[in-house]
Scaffold this active site. Structure first.
Site, PDB file in Angstrom:
ATOM      1  N   ASP A 176      69.042  53.604  63.730  1.00  0.00           N
ATOM      2  CA  ASP A 176      69.597  54.768  64.401  1.00  0.00           C
ATOM      3  C   ASP A 176      70.247  55.610  63.302  1.00  0.00           C
ATOM      4  OD1 ASP A 176      70.853  56.665  65.841  1.00  0.00           O
ATOM      5  OD2 ASP A 176      71.971  55.307  67.147  1.00  0.00           O
ATOM      6  N   TRP A 226      77.599  52.396  69.725  1.00  0.00           N
ATOM      7  CA  TRP A 226      77.608  53.671  70.456  1.00  0.00           C
ATOM      8  C   TRP A 226      77.370  53.371  71.933  1.00  0.00           C
ATOM      9  CZ3 TRP A 226      72.897  57.133  71.432  1.00  0.00           C
ATOM     10  CH2 TRP A 226      73.289  58.330  72.023  1.00  0.00           C
ATOM     11  N   LYS A 278      74.070  66.205  64.257  1.00  0.00           N
ATOM     12  CA  LYS A 278      75.292  66.290  63.456  1.00  0.00           C
ATOM     13  C   LYS A 278      74.999  66.901  62.090  1.00  0.00           C
ATOM     14  CE  LYS A 278      76.135  63.608  66.771  1.00  0.00           C
ATOM     15  NZ  LYS A 278      77.053  63.056  67.707  1.00  0.00           N
TER      16      LYS A 278
HETATM   17  C1  LIG Z   1      75.085  56.473  66.795  1.00  0.00           C
HETATM   18  C2  LIG Z   1      74.450  57.610  67.519  1.00  0.00           C
HETATM   19  N1  LIG Z   1      73.137  57.586  67.735  1.00  0.00           N
HETATM   20  C3  LIG Z   1      72.505  58.574  68.372  1.00  0.00           C
HETATM   21  C4  LIG Z   1      73.200  59.659  68.851  1.00  0.00           C
HETATM   22  C5  LIG Z   1      72.420  60.699  69.620  1.00  0.00           C
HETATM   23  O1  LIG Z   1      72.479  61.958  69.172  1.00  0.00           O
HETATM   24  P1  LIG Z   1      71.728  63.160  69.874  1.00  0.00           P
HETATM   25  O2  LIG Z   1      72.784  64.093  70.344  1.00  0.00           O
HETATM   26  O3  LIG Z   1      70.865  63.746  68.788  1.00  0.00           O
HETATM   27  O4  LIG Z   1      70.907  62.650  70.993  1.00  0.00           O
HETATM   28  C6  LIG Z   1      74.580  59.732  68.678  1.00  0.00           C
HETATM   29  C7  LIG Z   1      75.359  60.846  69.213  1.00  0.00           C
HETATM   30  O5  LIG Z   1      76.532  60.832  69.349  1.00  0.00           O
HETATM   31  C8  LIG Z   1      75.220  58.678  67.981  1.00  0.00           C
HETATM   32  O6  LIG Z   1      76.532  58.681  67.771  1.00  0.00           O
END
Ligand SMILES: Cc1ncc(COP(=O)(O)O)c(C=O)c1O
Length: 396
Positions: A212, A131, A247
């Site tokens: 994560d 990410w 999500k």
């Molecule tokens: C792999 C991953 N980790 C963490 C996040 C962070 O999400 P948040 O919107 O809750 O900060 C995302 C969001 O796209 C993600 O794809």
């Protein structure tokens, strides 16, 4: 007067490429345009709706909430307790847990990173591609990152040997970042045996896993998606889990998440949570309350929880159906791309050059970032054939 010119002395920052892509898509007048770039779930009508269970919980909160006074840097205890039960199951593998509520999964990763960075000798090991925000979060706290190749785009396969070798060579006390399920950006899933090997190496080398966990329930199911993580948690001394509710509860802008710490001594866990609360206090003071109150209201009530599970399952089934169709269609252009059908979550990574990504955008109105990451939920099942027909000739 001696005027300062500090603001002007700053380095110009590049705009976020994904946000730029969203703006370009919005400005494109072509009716048949397709957005595969966005990182949020889309339904058959192309919308990211508020879940019905969320609406019901908001109604319940509107009727019952009596105060919006401060709740403290650790956040809402009911949210933390009910979410822990949902993420780890009833027994948490017999391990002890402590948690702190955070502004989304990003806030959770950032707090965890702050704690890890306290030991200046420690590195965090990250498989690439990953990410886009991961490296920035760790760099922001001065945590050294070591990388290894995680995925072969051409073969659409996890490079498990590279991963295991990197972990074997990591120093005791190093952290290792692991995505719990639905890997962003590759969609690649680790096998049971892969997780077993990771757990064994992490335990033998004394590594500290940071999970994560942003997509639990969107791969194969809530418990199934956490199975590998639980195997590792059972094996190691300590672990950290950054949970995002963005999500799985479709609460993106409500900034709802948590960090959980796993170990064997409650006093040590509480001490670590105290440190995390200190970082929170000095940066945003307290996490936003509304999203966490919604999650707690859903999870504490059997009928609201069931309604949420049903909606989450519907999302997962839709993603799986589009994947199956996309795997078949892309597989006709390149046999390895048939693996897309068996990958999990919203994302897959196409072998396509940045030039061809731009041509595809200009000639067909199909949008994706230069990396070639696609969000399969950006397509309707009936559009998969036509969209893949357009993309096929541009693949590397
Ligand atoms: C792999 C991953 N980790 C963490 C996040 C962070 O999400 P948040 O919107 O809750 O900060 C995302 C969001 O796209 C993600 O794809």
């Amino acid at each position: 007067m001696n005027k300062t010119a500090f603001f002007d002395s700053l380095t110009e920052q590049k705009p976020d490429p994904l946000l730029e892509l969203i703006a370009k898509f919005a400005a494109d007048p072509r009716p048949g345009k397709v957005d595969l770039g966005v990182g949020v779930y889309r339904d058959e009508t192309g919308r990211t709706p508020v879940m019905k269970a969320v609406k019901t919980a908001e109604h319940y909160l509107w009727e019952t909430q009596e105060s919006k006074s401060y709740i403290g840097p650790e956040g809402d205890p009911l949210f933390l307790r009910t979410l822990a039960h949902e993420v780890f199951g009833g027994r948490h593998c017999g391990r002890l847990l402590a948690g702190i509520q955070t502004p989304g999964g990003t806030g959770a990763l950032r707090l965890a990173a702050e704690l890890l960075a306290l030991d200046k000798r420690r590195k965090i090991w990250i498989g690439t591609p990953t990410w886009v925000n991961h490296q920035a979060i760790f760099a922001a706290v001065g945590l050294q990152a070591g990388t290894y190749r995680f995925f072969d785009i051409g073969k659409q396969a996890v490079l498990i040997d590279d991963m295991l070798t990197a972990l074997q060579n990591a120093a005791p006390g190093d952290a290792v970042l692991l995505q719990t399920s639905c890997h962003n950006p590759t969609g690649a899933a680790l096998s049971q045996q892969n997780w077993r090997d990771i757990a064994d190496i992490a335990a033998a080398r004394g590594l500290l896993p940071l999970f994560d966990n942003a997509y639990q329930g969107l791969g194969h199911g809530r418990a199934e998606d956490a199975a590998g993580m639980m195997m590792v948690i059972e094996a190691v001394g300590e672990a950290m889990v950054a949970v995002s509710c963005s999500k799985s509860f479709s609460l993106y802008r409500e900034r709802t998440g948590a960090v959980y710490l796993v170990g064997d001594r409650q006093a040590s866990l509480n001490k670590a949570i105290g440190n995390l609360a200190g970082y929170a206090r000095a940066s945003y003071s307290m996490p936003p309350a509304h999203g966490a109150a919604i999650v707690a209201a859903i999870l504490q009530d059997a009928s609201r929880r069931q309604a949420w599970m049903d909606e989450l399952n519907d999302m997962r089934i839709r993603i799986t159906e589009i994947r199956r169709a996309a795997g078949e269609a892309f597989g006709r252009f390149r046999s390895e791309l048939a693996h897309i059908g068996a990958q999990e979550g919203m994302f897959s990574l196409l072998p396509i050059s940045p030039e061809n990504v731009r041509k595809l955008r200009a000639e067909h109105g199909i949008y994706m970032p230069d990396s070639g990451r696609i969000n399969v939920a950006g397509m309707r099942v009936e559009d998969v054939a036509s969209v893949t027909e357009c993309i096929g000739p541009y693949l590397a």
